[in-house]
Design a protein around this motif. Structure first.
Motif, mmCIF file in Angstrom:
data_model
loop_
_atom_site.group_PDB
_atom_site.id
_atom_site.type_symbol
_atom_site.label_atom_id
_atom_site.label_comp_id
_atom_site.label_asym_id
_atom_site.label_seq_id
_atom_site.Cartn_x
_atom_site.Cartn_y
_atom_site.Cartn_z
ATOM 1 N N LEU A 63 -2.631 -12.492 3.275
ATOM 2 C CA LEU A 63 -1.921 -12.114 2.042
ATOM 3 C C LEU A 63 -1.587 -10.625 1.991
ATOM 4 O O LEU A 63 -0.537 -10.242 1.472
ATOM 5 N N ARG A 64 -2.482 -9.795 2.557
ATOM 6 C CA ARG A 64 -2.203 -8.352 2.578
ATOM 7 C C ARG A 64 -0.950 -8.077 3.411
ATOM 8 O O ARG A 64 -0.096 -7.286 3.021
ATOM 9 N N ALA A 65 -0.834 -8.769 4.564
ATOM 10 C CA ALA A 65 0.340 -8.583 5.429
ATOM 11 C C ALA A 65 1.607 -9.075 4.717
ATOM 12 O O ALA A 65 2.648 -8.408 4.747
ATOM 13 N N ALA A 70 6.576 -7.909 1.535
ATOM 14 C CA ALA A 70 7.300 -8.196 0.285
ATOM 15 C C ALA A 70 7.371 -6.980 -0.637
ATOM 16 O O ALA A 70 7.838 -7.083 -1.775
ATOM 17 N N ASP A 71 6.864 -5.827 -0.156
ATOM 18 C CA ASP A 71 6.857 -4.606 -0.960
ATOM 19 C C ASP A 71 5.974 -4.740 -2.208
ATOM 20 O O ASP A 71 6.317 -4.253 -3.284
ATOM 21 N N PHE A 76 -3.485 -4.890 -4.630
ATOM 22 C CA PHE A 76 -3.312 -5.801 -5.757
ATOM 23 C C PHE A 76 -3.354 -7.252 -5.270
ATOM 24 O O PHE A 76 -4.001 -8.102 -5.888
ATOM 25 N N ALA A 77 -2.674 -7.538 -4.142
ATOM 26 C CA ALA A 77 -2.652 -8.906 -3.600
ATOM 27 C C ALA A 77 -4.081 -9.364 -3.294
ATOM 28 O O ALA A 77 -4.468 -10.504 -3.594
ATOM 29 N N GLU A 78 -4.871 -8.469 -2.709
ATOM 30 C CA GLU A 78 -6.268 -8.825 -2.378
ATOM 31 C C GLU A 78 -7.082 -9.076 -3.653
ATOM 32 O O GLU A 78 -7.821 -10.051 -3.741
ATOM 33 N N LYS A 79 -6.919 -8.193 -4.637
ATOM 34 C CA LYS A 79 -7.670 -8.364 -5.902
ATOM 35 C C LYS A 79 -7.301 -9.683 -6.580
ATOM 36 O O LYS A 79 -8.153 -10.383 -7.117
ATOM 37 N N PHE A 80 -6.017 -10.000 -6.549
ATOM 38 C CA PHE A 80 -5.523 -11.229 -7.188
ATOM 39 C C PHE A 80 -6.123 -12.456 -6.499
ATOM 40 O O PHE A 80 -6.641 -13.365 -7.156
#
Ligand code: PRE
Length: 101
Positions: A63-65, A70-71, A76-80
């Motif tokens: 997801l981080r990649a 996706a800019d 935030f992606a990791e926290k979500f």
């Protein structure tokens, strides 16, 4: 139209778009939780542990990649994802506890 009215009209259009995306997120989350409920039942029935930290590490890296491409802020992606997975593990653990009752 005066600048404020133009701004208000644009604000309404943008909020309509936000509302559509929030609806999509809720539906996606509902589908994800339906699937993880089945995963939890499968794990509980087979005596598998509720959490799988190796799988979580793979999901976070993936997801981080995706977020970078996706800019979107990868933090935030990791926290979500962590927020969602924490809730899923709580559901899995509750299933195991219910099974023991
Ligand atoms: O894939 C699993 O084993 C799950 O239980 C699903 C899930 C997830 O929500 O993605 C939840 C808990 C695990 O620690 C890893 C992943």
């Amino acid at each position: 139209m005066c600048p404020q009215d133009e701004a208000r009209a644009e604000l309404l259009r943008l909020r309509g778009s936000i509302d559509n995306m929030d609806s999509a997120l809720v539906h996606l989350l509902a589908e994800r939780f339906k699937v993880t409920k089945r995963v939890g039942e499968l794990k509980a029935a087979a005596g598998l542990p509720p959490a799988d930290t190796e799988r979580e590490a793979q999901q976070i890296a993936r997801l981080r990649a995706l977020a970078v491409d996706a800019d979107l802020d990868p933090e935030f992606a990791e926290k979500f994802l962590t927020f969602i997975v924490t809730e899923v593990v709580r559901h899995h653990e509750r299933l195991v506890a219910e099974q023991r009752e």
